[in-house]
Write a protein that holds these residues in place. Structure first.
Motif, PDB file in Angstrom:
ATOM      1  N   THR A  97      70.200  -7.011   2.622  1.00 44.92           N
ATOM      2  CA  THR A  97      70.338  -5.937   2.697  1.00 44.92           C
ATOM      3  C   THR A  97      68.954  -5.050   3.796  1.00 44.92           C
ATOM      4  OG1 THR A  97      71.416  -5.594   1.060  1.00 44.92           O
ATOM      5  CG2 THR A  97      69.616  -3.869   1.100  1.00 44.92           C
ATOM      6  N   ARG A  98      68.103  -5.499   4.011  1.00 38.67           N
ATOM      7  CA  ARG A  98      67.164  -5.201   4.281  1.00 38.67           C
ATOM      8  C   ARG A  98      67.268  -5.359   5.881  1.00 38.67           C
ATOM      9  NH1 ARG A  98      61.459  -5.199   2.626  1.00 38.67           N
ATOM     10  NH2 ARG A  98      61.771  -6.572   1.198  1.00 38.67           N
ATOM     11  N   HIS A  99      67.303  -6.631   6.578  1.00 37.57           N
ATOM     12  CA  HIS A  99      67.959  -5.855   7.635  1.00 37.57           C
ATOM     13  C   HIS A  99      68.965  -5.228   7.818  1.00 37.57           C
ATOM     14  CE1 HIS A  99      66.819 -10.841   7.528  1.00 37.57           C
ATOM     15  NE2 HIS A  99      65.445  -9.849   7.357  1.00 37.57           N
ATOM     16  N   VAL A 100      70.585  -5.383   7.577  1.00 38.74           N
ATOM     17  CA  VAL A 100      71.005  -3.986   8.218  1.00 38.74           C
ATOM     18  C   VAL A 100      70.274  -2.675   8.085  1.00 38.74           C
ATOM     19  CG1 VAL A 100      73.286  -2.943   7.023  1.00 38.74           C
ATOM     20  CG2 VAL A 100      72.918  -5.328   6.934  1.00 38.74           C
ATOM     21  N   LEU A 101      69.559  -2.639   7.067  1.00 36.89           N
ATOM     22  CA  LEU A 101      68.540  -1.099   6.751  1.00 36.89           C
ATOM     23  C   LEU A 101      67.699  -1.124   8.048  1.00 36.89           C
ATOM     24  CD1 LEU A 101      68.066  -0.729   3.339  1.00 36.89           C
ATOM     25  CD2 LEU A 101      69.537  -0.211   4.468  1.00 36.89           C
ATOM     26  N   GLU A 102      67.050  -1.666   8.373  1.00 38.82           N
ATOM     27  CA  GLU A 102      66.561  -1.598   9.547  1.00 38.82           C
ATOM     28  C   GLU A 102      67.055  -1.369  10.720  1.00 38.82           C
ATOM     29  OE1 GLU A 102      62.564  -4.676   7.759  1.00 38.82           O
ATOM     30  OE2 GLU A 102      64.327  -4.952   9.612  1.00 38.82           O
ATOM     31  N   ALA A 103      68.432  -2.605  10.880  1.00 42.22           N
ATOM     32  CA  ALA A 103      68.629  -2.845  12.133  1.00 42.22           C
ATOM     33  C   ALA A 103      69.811  -1.118  12.130  1.00 42.22           C
ATOM     34  CB  ALA A 103      70.227  -3.141  12.235  1.00 42.22           C
ATOM     35  N   ALA A 104      70.055  -0.578  10.996  1.00 42.38           N
ATOM     36  CA  ALA A 104      70.975   1.310  11.153  1.00 42.38           C
ATOM     37  C   ALA A 104      69.669   1.716  11.922  1.00 42.38           C
ATOM     38  CB  ALA A 104      71.342   1.171  10.059  1.00 42.38           C
ATOM     39  N   GLU A 105      68.174   1.518  11.317  1.00 37.46           N
ATOM     40  CA  GLU A 105      67.737   2.817  11.546  1.00 37.46           C
ATOM     41  C   GLU A 105      67.223   2.357  13.210  1.00 37.46           C
ATOM     42  OE1 GLU A 105      63.345   4.490  11.957  1.00 37.46           O
ATOM     43  OE2 GLU A 105      64.265   2.654  12.319  1.00 37.46           O
ATOM     44  N   LYS A 106      67.193   1.392  13.575  1.00 34.49           N
ATOM     45  CA  LYS A 106      67.008   1.183  14.791  1.00 34.49           C
ATOM     46  C   LYS A 106      67.829   2.121  15.452  1.00 34.49           C
ATOM     47  CE  LYS A 106      65.377  -2.245  18.550  1.00 34.49           C
ATOM     48  NZ  LYS A 106      65.788  -3.848  18.783  1.00 34.49           N
ATOM     49  N   ALA A 107      68.621   1.929  15.372  1.00 31.50           N
ATOM     50  CA  ALA A 107      70.014   2.383  16.059  1.00 31.50           C
ATOM     51  C   ALA A 107      70.519   4.039  15.823  1.00 31.50           C
ATOM     52  CB  ALA A 107      70.894   1.614  15.589  1.00 31.50           C
ATOM     53  N   GLY A 108      69.773   4.565  15.252  1.00 32.60           N
ATOM     54  CA  GLY A 108      69.870   5.865  14.860  1.00 32.60           C
ATOM     55  C   GLY A 108      70.881   6.084  14.029  1.00 32.60           C
ATOM     56  N   VAL A 109      71.667   5.895  13.471  1.00 29.29           N
ATOM     57  CA  VAL A 109      72.030   5.734  12.461  1.00 29.29           C
ATOM     58  C   VAL A 109      72.396   7.267  11.173  1.00 29.29           C
ATOM     59  CG1 VAL A 109      73.723   5.262  10.756  1.00 29.29           C
ATOM     60  CG2 VAL A 109      73.711   3.695  12.321  1.00 29.29           C
ATOM     61  N   ALA A 110      72.451   8.003  11.015  1.00 23.49           N
ATOM     62  CA  ALA A 110      72.102   8.637  10.110  1.00 23.49           C
ATOM     63  C   ALA A 110      72.898   8.842   8.885  1.00 23.49           C
ATOM     64  CB  ALA A 110      72.909  10.546  10.702  1.00 23.49           C
ATOM     65  N   HIS A 111      73.623   7.850   8.950  1.00 27.22           N
ATOM     66  CA  HIS A 111      74.006   8.230   7.006  1.00 27.22           C
ATOM     67  C   HIS A 111      74.203   6.807   7.334  1.00 27.22           C
ATOM     68  CE1 HIS A 111      76.490   7.777   4.017  1.00 27.22           C
ATOM     69  NE2 HIS A 111      76.129   9.317   3.088  1.00 27.22           N
ATOM     70  N   ILE A 112      74.195   6.506   5.675  1.00 23.30           N
ATOM     71  CA  ILE A 112      73.968   4.974   5.501  1.00 23.30           C
ATOM     72  C   ILE A 112      74.739   5.035   4.116  1.00 23.30           C
ATOM     73  CG2 ILE A 112      73.267   2.666   5.059  1.00 23.30           C
ATOM     74  CD1 ILE A 112      70.674   3.151   6.960  1.00 23.30           C
ATOM     75  N   ALA A 113      75.380   4.236   3.620  1.00 28.95           N
ATOM     76  CA  ALA A 113      76.403   4.191   2.492  1.00 28.95           C
ATOM     77  C   ALA A 113      75.697   2.423   1.858  1.00 28.95           C
ATOM     78  CB  ALA A 113      77.732   4.264   1.883  1.00 28.95           C
ATOM     79  N   VAL A 114      75.002   2.271   0.245  1.00 29.07           N
ATOM     80  CA  VAL A 114      75.586   0.693  -0.016  1.00 29.07           C
ATOM     81  C   VAL A 114      75.837   0.788  -1.499  1.00 29.07           C
ATOM     82  CG1 VAL A 114      73.515  -1.255  -0.431  1.00 29.07           C
ATOM     83  CG2 VAL A 114      73.331   0.820   1.854  1.00 29.07           C
ATOM     84  N   ALA A 115      76.724  -0.720  -1.878  1.00 25.65           N
ATOM     85  CA  ALA A 115      77.148  -0.872  -2.727  1.00 25.65           C
ATOM     86  C   ALA A 115      75.878  -1.795  -3.307  1.00 25.65           C
ATOM     87  CB  ALA A 115      77.677  -2.346  -2.743  1.00 25.65           C
ATOM     88  N   SER A 116      76.077  -0.821  -4.211  1.00 24.85           N
ATOM     89  CA  SER A 116      74.522  -1.142  -5.373  1.00 24.85           C
ATOM     90  C   SER A 116      75.303  -2.027  -6.783  1.00 24.85           C
ATOM     91  CB  SER A 116      73.558  -0.676  -6.017  1.00 24.85           C
ATOM     92  OG  SER A 116      73.048  -1.057  -7.127  1.00 24.85           O
ATOM     93  N   SER A 117      75.618  -1.641  -7.613  1.00 26.27           N
ATOM     94  CA  SER A 117      76.349  -2.393  -9.439  1.00 26.27           C
ATOM     95  C   SER A 117      75.838  -1.459 -10.797  1.00 26.27           C
ATOM     96  CB  SER A 117      76.560  -3.532  -9.221  1.00 26.27           C
ATOM     97  OG  SER A 117      76.930  -4.236 -10.259  1.00 26.27           O
ATOM     98  N   VAL A 118      76.511  -1.319 -11.473  1.00 25.55           N
ATOM     99  CA  VAL A 118      76.142  -1.553 -12.878  1.00 25.55           C
ATOM    100  C   VAL A 118      74.993  -2.324 -13.355  1.00 25.55           C
ATOM    101  CG1 VAL A 118      77.653  -2.491 -13.582  1.00 25.55           C
ATOM    102  CG2 VAL A 118      77.299  -1.113 -14.841  1.00 25.55           C
ATOM    103  N   GLY A 119      75.089  -3.536 -13.239  1.00 25.77           N
ATOM    104  CA  GLY A 119      74.022  -4.432 -12.494  1.00 25.77           C
ATOM    105  C   GLY A 119      72.575  -4.216 -12.550  1.00 25.77           C
ATOM    106  N   ALA A 120      72.560  -3.214 -12.027  1.00 25.60           N
ATOM    107  CA  ALA A 120      71.065  -3.324 -12.059  1.00 25.60           C
ATOM    108  C   ALA A 120      70.545  -2.035 -12.692  1.00 25.60           C
ATOM    109  CB  ALA A 120      70.943  -2.067 -10.197  1.00 25.60           C
ATOM    110  N   TYR A 121      70.961  -1.855 -12.949  1.00 27.08           N
ATOM    111  CA  TYR A 121      69.952  -1.307 -14.069  1.00 27.08           C
ATOM    112  C   TYR A 121      69.424  -1.998 -16.011  1.00 27.08           C
ATOM    113  CZ  TYR A 121      72.849   3.802 -13.067  1.00 27.08           C
ATOM    114  OH  TYR A 121      73.679   4.258 -12.565  1.00 27.08           O
TER     115      TYR A 121
END
Length: 530
Positions: A97-121
């Motif tokens: 997840t960290r690698h995907v976010l860092e790559a998106a920021e480097k590419a200048g992507v303005a919006h990211i949507a990530v699948a979290s889960s009820v399991g995170a609560y």
């Protein structure tokens, strides 16, 4: 809009891919996965594809380049099994997840949507609905929940560091759909579970965990939520679930005949733990803990800000899943592969009970094909075990791709023999299978519990030999294609595919042989790529 979907071949990824392709707001879709799907099969045929293994730091450069012309990134990639390989799961799920976010920021992507889960609560002890501001510290005894909570911390850090990027995190309940039936059986129930009987028989009484209540949602409804999040450039967390709660009674009404018996968790947990440790059930006891302790979610924010409402109830999604499990449903991707492999060139197989001409010695041809099927069965088992054993290495996508192709070819040969009226191989298959298993007992491990780099070298050499033999088998059958009722071009294509498999395995062998005998190169080093 151009959208990239990371993890586009799994349960949710396939549904998201399908929904994006039908949305007028989306102009093109880039699918990203470790193992590429059948690009000729729907819905994968409507996307461009990139193979990337996000567990490796080196993946960031390829991802950033791919994201350069993307308006939004949807990150769905998540590895559930093997749940005994905690380091691997952590690298793929959390660091990935960290690698995907860092790559998106480097590419200048303005919006990211990530699948979290009820399991995170964080855990609760009641059924009062919680909104998105409930803490996300996870259930300590569930590896899935622990990693989802760790993913949430990554998202928190990223949002603080890059407030200019809109980051949506969707937290769905259990995600069900019929085409994920075979996958969910493999991941949770295991191959020995007799789920096939559910197509014609529903148990009169279901033993279920006492006090069980879970939230579920159909994959298509989650996909709709992701589409709306992307189109609206949504930011923040959103609970995604159907309105009904899956209690023991509702599950019994959906799967069985309406009667359930509550089994205390104190009795069920050690049984599930023992079954998991024995390799009978893939699911460990952490999933039971999570089912008992996660909160009931309030999805009103998604309804209000995304104007999202589920079109199917949780019970309807569960019913579809049960029928999909019974039928062994799947799709054209490796994660969602059906229980029974679809034969290669299925549309070019002869009619059943094709009769061989008198000039052909049917007995010898049957024996020849039976011997090849026996070898193919052993080879399929070996390449499948290779893929499983080396899942944490850079060569895993190549080995897995070869395994999927061999699985389809194996099904073709089985079906071809069946349509010829040939008997299934018995003694020869058993002897070949036994010999293959005994060959695994050779003590080539480095240390009593370690994996030896030598094993990867030897396994690759054995598979190269097996694929070479298979290639000559297809060429021999090509000479008798007319008698077998199959176009010669089919066997030619199978032989060419075998040659491609051999070239891929040569690359795997080169990777392993370069490192196996050196002290300064780690064959299983997770942060290196060749």
């Amino acid at each position: 809009m151009r959208v990239a979907v990371v993890g586009a071949t799994g349960n949710l990824g396939t549904a998201v891919l399908k929904r994006l392709q039908s949305a007028q707001e989306i102009s093109s879709v880039l699918g990203i996965a470790r193992r590429l799907p059948d690009a000729d099969a729907a819905p994968y045929s409507g996307a461009e594809w990139l193979s990337a293994d996000i567990q490796f730091e080196e993946s960031r450069a390829a991802l950033a380049e791919a994201f350069a012309e993307v308006d939004s990134v949807i990150h769905l990639a998540w590895l559930i099994q093997p749940n005994t390989e905690r380091d691997l799961l952590r690298r793929v799920n959390v660091e990935g997840t960290r690698h995907v976010l860092e790559a998106a920021e480097k590419a200048g992507v303005a919006h990211i949507a990530v699948a979290s889960s009820v399991g995170a609560y964080s855990p609760v002890a009641d059924d009062r609905p919680r909104s998105e501001d409930w803490p996300t510290e996870g259930i300590p005894t569930s590896h899935y929940s622990v990693d989802k909570a760790a993913q949430e911390r990554i998202l928190d850090e990223f949002s603080r560091a890059h407030p200019q990027i809109a980051l949506a995190r969707l937290r769905p309940g259990l995600i069900f759909q019929g085409s994920a039936g075979a996958e969910i059986q493999r991941y949770f129930a295991g191959r020995w579970a007799p789920v096939q009987v559910l197509s014609s028989f529903r148990p009169p009484v279901l033993p279920l965990p006492q006090g069980m209540r879970v939230q579920a949602v159909h994959a298509d409804d989650v996909a709709e939520a992701f589409l709306r999040a992307v189109v609206r450039r949504a930011h923040g967390a959103f609970n995604i679930c159907a309105d009904d709660l899956l209690t023991g009674q509702l599950i019994a009404e959906t799967i069985g005949r309406g009667r359930s018996i509550g089994v205390p968790g104190s009795a069920l947990r050690p049984l599930l733990r023992a079954a998991h440790r024995a390799g009978v059930v893939p699911m460990d006891e952490g999933w039971l803990d999570m089912a008992h302790r996660v909160p009931v979610m309030d999805s009103s924010r998604a309804a209000r800000e995304l104007e999202w409402t589920p079109h199917r109830t949780a019970a309807q999604a569960l019913e579809e899943l049960v029928l999909g499990m019974a039928a062994g449903e799947g799709t054209g991707s490796a994660p969602l592969r059906p229980r029974s492999a679809h034969p290669a060139h299925a549309d070019q197989l002869p009619w059943p009970e094709n009769r061989l001409p008198e000039r052909v010695d049917a007995l010898l041809l049957r024996q020849y094909m039976a011997d090849h099927l026996a070898g193919a069965t052993a080879g399929l088992d070996r390449i499948s075990m290779m893929a499983e054993s080396f899942e944490d290495t850079p060569i895993y996508p190549q080995v897995s791709a070869v395994a999927e192709t061999i699985r389809s070819e194996h099904a073709f040969l089985q079906e071809l023999m069946k349509r010829q009226g040939f008997p299934r191989p018995s003694l020869s298959a058993a002897l070949t299978w036994t010999g293959e298993k005994l060959g695994r007992l050779k003590p080539n491990a480095r240390g009593p519990f370690g994996r030896s780099p030598l094993r990867m070298v030897l396994e690759a050499e054995l598979m190269i030999a097996a694929v070479t033999g298979k290639m000559h088998g297809w060429k021999t059958m090509e000479q008798h294609a007319e008698a077998l009722g199959v176009a010669p071009a089919v066997f030619q294509e199978l032989a060419e595919a075998a040659q491609q498999q051999r070239e891929t395995l040569d690359e795997v062998h080169s990777y392993a042989a370069e490192r196996a005998f050196r002290r300064d190169e780690e064959t299983f080093e997770p942060q290196r790529q060749s």
